[in-house]
Structure formats: structure tokens, C-alpha cells
Design a protein around this motif. Structure first.
Motif, short mmCIF file in Angstrom:
data_model
loop_
_atom_site.label_atom_id
_atom_site.label_comp_id
_atom_site.label_asym_id
_atom_site.label_seq_id
_atom_site.Cartn_x
_atom_site.Cartn_y
_atom_site.Cartn_z
N TYR A 51 13.24 58.76 -10.49
CA TYR A 51 13.10 59.42 -11.79
C TYR A 51 13.27 58.36 -12.88
O TYR A 51 14.34 57.77 -13.01
CB TYR A 51 14.13 60.54 -11.96
N SER A 57 16.07 60.83 -17.83
CA SER A 57 16.09 61.79 -16.73
C SER A 57 17.48 62.37 -16.54
O SER A 57 17.64 63.57 -16.30
CB SER A 57 15.62 61.11 -15.44
N ALA A 61 18.26 66.34 -16.98
CA ALA A 61 18.89 67.09 -15.88
C ALA A 61 20.26 67.61 -16.29
O ALA A 61 20.59 68.77 -16.03
CB ALA A 61 19.00 66.21 -14.64
N GLY A 91 14.10 69.69 -9.11
CA GLY A 91 14.08 68.23 -9.15
C GLY A 91 15.10 67.61 -8.22
O GLY A 91 14.82 66.60 -7.56
N THR A 156 8.24 71.02 -14.33
CA THR A 156 8.89 70.54 -13.12
C THR A 156 7.86 69.97 -12.15
O THR A 156 8.10 68.92 -11.52
CB THR A 156 9.69 71.68 -12.44
N VAL A 159 6.94 66.48 -13.46
CA VAL A 159 8.04 65.52 -13.31
C VAL A 159 8.26 65.17 -11.84
O VAL A 159 8.35 63.98 -11.48
CB VAL A 159 9.34 66.07 -13.94
N VAL A 160 8.33 66.17 -10.98
CA VAL A 160 8.56 65.91 -9.56
C VAL A 160 7.34 65.23 -8.93
O VAL A 160 7.49 64.32 -8.12
CB VAL A 160 8.93 67.21 -8.81
N ARG A 163 7.46 61.63 -9.93
CA ARG A 163 8.53 60.98 -9.16
C ARG A 163 8.09 60.74 -7.72
O ARG A 163 8.29 59.66 -7.17
CB ARG A 163 9.78 61.87 -9.19
#
Length: 181
Positions: A51, A57, A61, A91, A156, A159-160, A163
């Protein structure tokens, strides 16, 4: 006099338990409380698991967990709170997937359990023993549930997905360097 039923008491317990755990988990990231790394330490960890940028990040989170957890415990803005917490847990689960399901082996069991509880509360609502109820559900309208969960799912996924690509590229680069030697 208002009479509360089993459902209201059950939702209160679920909200307070799930929200409390999430808030404490987020406080570890944001403030370094309860043995956590704070923004600096958590940021370094986030970078190490793909991340990036790590500090941003960690902040995202931590805010989703601490903020979402606190709001869930209070029963305030329940759709947004539950969605934010569920997104953060998705995540976290992505990091633990390679270890299998069970938490005892570093798996994603714990993150998924918290995420599903938070999402379930977003869908079900907070019950009558909540600030949402006291405020006339101003922040807990029916349309807010699919909106909050939909936006959170989309963010999400991006972002995931980013990553996961970063981690995959790093592993491919490490494998190529092994063949070069």
C-alpha cells in the motif's frame, strides 16, 4: 415510555463490540495506542505490504477504522460508518489472503469477520438505542445504504487492485533478478 426489544439490545451489543474493536484497531494506526505503530510505523508496514504511499494509506485505514468504529458504536451515520469500516477490513483481508483463512496462521478470518459485521450493521441499521434514532435518522436514510456501500466497494476495489498489481510486479521483478544471477 419507550420499550426496547431484543433486537434493539442485540444491535447495541453488536455495534458497541464491533465498533469498539474497530476504533481501538484504528487508534493503533493513528495514535500508536494499544501497542500500535502510529502513522510512522504503520506507514512503513503499509509500504512493505504494497500500500503506497504508506503514510497516506495508514491515515486512510486508521480513519476508516477509528472513525467508522466510533460512529458504529454510537449508532451515528451507520451506513457510512459501516461501509468505511468494511472497506478498511477488505483492504486488510487482501494482505492476509496468502496465509489462508484462519487467523491462527495469519489468515484473513479476523478482518473478514469485522468487515462483515460492519457491513451487516450498515444494512440492518443501528436500532432504537442509537444516536441515529435520537436524531430522526437524518444520517441513516434508506438510500444512503447502497450509496455508501457502492462508493466504498468501488474505492476499495481500486485501492486493493492497485496494491495487488504492485505486489505482483514486485514478485515478478524478484524472480527475474534470480534468473539474472
Amino acid at each position: 415510555m419507550t420499550c426496547y426489544d431484543r433486537r434493539d439490545v442485540g444491535l447495541l451489543l453488536l455495534r458497541m463490540g464491533t465498533g469498539g474493536v474497530l476504533a481501538a484497531h484504528g487508534a493503533q494506526k493513528l495514535l500508536g495506542w494499544f501497542g500500535g505503530g502510529g502513522i510512522e510505523g504503520t506507514g512503513k508496514f503499509m509500504e512493505s505490504v504494497g500500500y503506497s504511499p504508506g503514510k497516506a494509506s495508514a491515515m486512510a485505514a486508521g480513519l476508516a477504522e477509528a472513525g467508522g468504529g466510533t460512529l458504529l458504536a454510537l449508532g451515528l451515520a451507520t451506513p457510512a460508518a459501516g461501509a468505511a469500516a468494511a472497506g478498511a477490513m477488505a483492504g486488510a483481508a487482501a494482505v492476509h489472503v496468502p496465509n489462508g483463512f484462519f487467523a491462527a496462521e495469519g489468515g484473513y478470518e479476523y478482518a473478514v469477520s469485522l468487515g462483515l459485521a460492519a457491513a451487516g450493521l450498515a444494512v440492518t441499521g443501528p436500532g432504537r438505542l442509537s444516536l441515529d434514532h435520537v436524531l430522526g435518522h437524518v444520517f441513516d436514510r434508506g438510500w444512503m445504504v447502497p450509496a455508501a456501500l457502492g462508493v466504498t466497494a468501488a474505492v476499495t476495489a481500486v485501492v486493493v487492485g492497485t496494491r495487488n498489481r504492485r505486489v505482483r510486479q514486485q514478485k515478478e521483478g524478484e524472480q527475474e533478478s534470480l534468473f539474472d544471477e
